[in-house]
Design a protein around this motif. Structure first.
Motif, short mmCIF file in Angstrom:
data_model
loop_
_atom_site.label_atom_id
_atom_site.label_comp_id
_atom_site.label_asym_id
_atom_site.label_seq_id
_atom_site.Cartn_x
_atom_site.Cartn_y
_atom_site.Cartn_z
N LEU A 273 0.83 -1.21 0.00
CA LEU A 273 0.00 0.00 0.00
C LEU A 273 0.86 1.26 0.00
CD1 LEU A 273 -2.85 -1.02 2.47
CD2 LEU A 273 -3.02 -0.68 0.00
N ILE A 274 1.93 1.25 0.78
CA ILE A 274 2.84 2.38 0.80
C ILE A 274 3.51 2.54 -0.56
CG2 ILE A 274 5.04 3.21 1.77
CD1 ILE A 274 4.06 2.07 4.47
N ALA A 275 3.89 1.42 -1.17
CA ALA A 275 4.49 1.46 -2.51
C ALA A 275 3.52 2.07 -3.51
CB ALA A 275 4.91 0.07 -2.96
N ALA A 276 2.26 1.69 -3.43
CA ALA A 276 1.25 2.23 -4.35
C ALA A 276 1.08 3.74 -4.14
CB ALA A 276 -0.09 1.51 -4.16
N ALA A 277 1.04 4.16 -2.88
CA ALA A 277 0.89 5.60 -2.59
C ALA A 277 2.09 6.38 -3.10
CB ALA A 277 0.72 5.81 -1.09
N LEU A 278 3.29 5.84 -2.91
CA LEU A 278 4.49 6.54 -3.37
C LEU A 278 4.57 6.56 -4.90
CD1 LEU A 278 7.13 5.33 -0.77
CD2 LEU A 278 6.12 7.60 -0.97
N LEU A 279 4.18 5.46 -5.54
CA LEU A 279 4.16 5.45 -7.00
C LEU A 279 3.18 6.49 -7.54
CD1 LEU A 279 4.30 1.63 -7.79
CD2 LEU A 279 6.01 3.34 -8.38
N LEU A 280 2.02 6.58 -6.92
CA LEU A 280 1.04 7.57 -7.33
C LEU A 280 1.58 8.98 -7.13
CD1 LEU A 280 -1.83 8.00 -8.42
CD2 LEU A 280 -2.63 8.00 -6.05
N CYS A 281 2.23 9.21 -5.99
CA CYS A 281 2.82 10.53 -5.74
C CYS A 281 3.92 10.83 -6.76
CB CYS A 281 3.39 10.59 -4.32
SG CYS A 281 2.12 10.70 -3.06
N GLY A 282 4.72 9.83 -7.09
CA GLY A 282 5.76 10.03 -8.09
C GLY A 282 5.20 10.41 -9.45
N VAL A 283 4.06 9.81 -9.80
CA VAL A 283 3.42 10.12 -11.08
C VAL A 283 2.80 11.51 -11.05
CG1 VAL A 283 1.47 9.49 -12.56
CG2 VAL A 283 2.99 7.71 -11.71
N LEU A 284 2.21 11.89 -9.93
CA LEU A 284 1.46 13.14 -9.85
C LEU A 284 2.27 14.35 -9.39
CD1 LEU A 284 -1.89 11.83 -8.31
CD2 LEU A 284 -1.37 12.33 -10.71
N VAL A 285 3.55 14.17 -9.10
CA VAL A 285 4.35 15.27 -8.58
C VAL A 285 4.42 16.44 -9.56
CG1 VAL A 285 6.64 14.52 -9.34
CG2 VAL A 285 6.40 15.79 -7.22
N GLY A 286 4.38 16.16 -10.83
CA GLY A 286 4.43 17.22 -11.84
C GLY A 286 3.20 18.11 -11.87
N ARG A 287 2.11 17.64 -11.29
CA ARG A 287 0.89 18.45 -11.26
C ARG A 287 0.90 19.50 -10.16
NH1 ARG A 287 -4.26 14.92 -13.02
NH2 ARG A 287 -3.30 13.96 -14.83
N ARG A 288 1.93 19.43 -9.32
CA ARG A 288 2.15 20.42 -8.27
C ARG A 288 1.03 20.47 -7.24
NH1 ARG A 288 4.14 25.77 -11.19
NH2 ARG A 288 4.41 26.38 -9.03
N SER A 289 0.37 19.36 -7.00
CA SER A 289 -0.69 19.30 -6.00
C SER A 289 -0.06 19.23 -4.61
CB SER A 289 -1.56 18.07 -6.24
OG SER A 289 -2.44 17.87 -5.16
N ASN A 290 -0.53 20.07 -3.72
CA ASN A 290 -0.01 20.06 -2.35
C ASN A 290 -0.33 18.75 -1.65
OD1 ASN A 290 1.52 21.52 -0.44
ND2 ASN A 290 -0.35 21.88 0.73
N ALA A 291 -1.37 18.04 -2.08
CA ALA A 291 -1.71 16.74 -1.50
C ALA A 291 -0.58 15.74 -1.72
CB ALA A 291 -3.01 16.22 -2.09
N VAL A 292 0.10 15.83 -2.85
CA VAL A 292 1.24 14.95 -3.13
C VAL A 292 2.34 15.23 -2.11
CG1 VAL A 292 3.07 14.43 -4.79
CG2 VAL A 292 0.72 14.68 -5.57
N ARG A 293 2.65 16.48 -1.90
CA ARG A 293 3.72 16.86 -0.96
C ARG A 293 3.37 16.39 0.44
NH1 ARG A 293 5.43 20.54 2.63
NH2 ARG A 293 3.46 21.64 2.72
N VAL A 294 2.14 16.61 0.87
CA VAL A 294 1.73 16.23 2.21
C VAL A 294 1.78 14.71 2.37
CG1 VAL A 294 -0.24 16.18 3.80
CG2 VAL A 294 0.34 18.29 2.59
N THR A 295 1.32 13.97 1.36
CA THR A 295 1.35 12.51 1.42
C THR A 295 2.77 12.00 1.56
OG1 THR A 295 -0.66 12.37 0.09
CG2 THR A 295 0.69 10.39 0.21
N VAL A 296 3.68 12.54 0.76
CA VAL A 296 5.08 12.10 0.83
C VAL A 296 5.68 12.44 2.19
CG1 VAL A 296 7.39 12.45 -0.12
CG2 VAL A 296 5.46 12.15 -1.65
#
Length: 134
Positions: free
Chosen positions: A63-86
């Motif tokens: 589950l952590i791997a899936a969350a990190l992969l999703l954050c890695g994919v979405l980091v370019g969208r500059r969503s603060n949710a990605v930063r907070v999740t990481v």
């Protein structure tokens, strides 16, 4: 101030931390798969006592791997949710590493602690906050 239509360049610290996120996601994926294989082997050989905790850790790792992969994919969208999740995932990883070290985990836990600190620093820096806040 950014000009509309011009894409802002990702700060170097965020780029490096994103590489760390990808590496950590792949390592978590491998660890989860390996732990599930251990559980499967134990169950096949009739040693299924106590595999519940290992199965839980394996699923949590996936589950952590899936969350990190999703954050890695979405980091370019500059969503603060990605930063907070990481930041949250890395903080939990850091606490787990320190607890492992205090429980006698030895030198083997230190790379995980250093890795979590590096990614946490990259995503919680002022330039990262500014970049993600648009």
């Amino acid at each position: 101030m950014t000009t509309p239509g011009v894409r802002a360049k990702m700060p170097k610290s965020v780029r490096l931390a994103t590489v760390g996120v990808w590496v950590q996601a792949v390592l978590n994926l491998a660890a989860g798969a390996l732990l599930l294989a251990v559980v499967s082997d134990a169950v096949e050989h009739g040693r299924d006592e106590g595999v519940g905790l290992i199965r839980f850790v394996a699923v949590l790792s996936l589950l952590i791997a899936a969350a990190l992969l999703l954050c890695g994919v979405l980091v370019g969208r500059r969503s603060n949710a990605v930063r907070v999740t990481v930041v949250v995932v890395e903080a939990v990883s850091l606490v787990g590493g320190v607890l492992g070290l205090l429980q006698g985990g030895g030198v083997s836990v230190l790379p995980g602690i250093v890795f979590a600190l590096a990614v946490l620093r990259g995503f919680s820096s002022a330039e990262a906050r500014n970049w993600f806040d648009r």
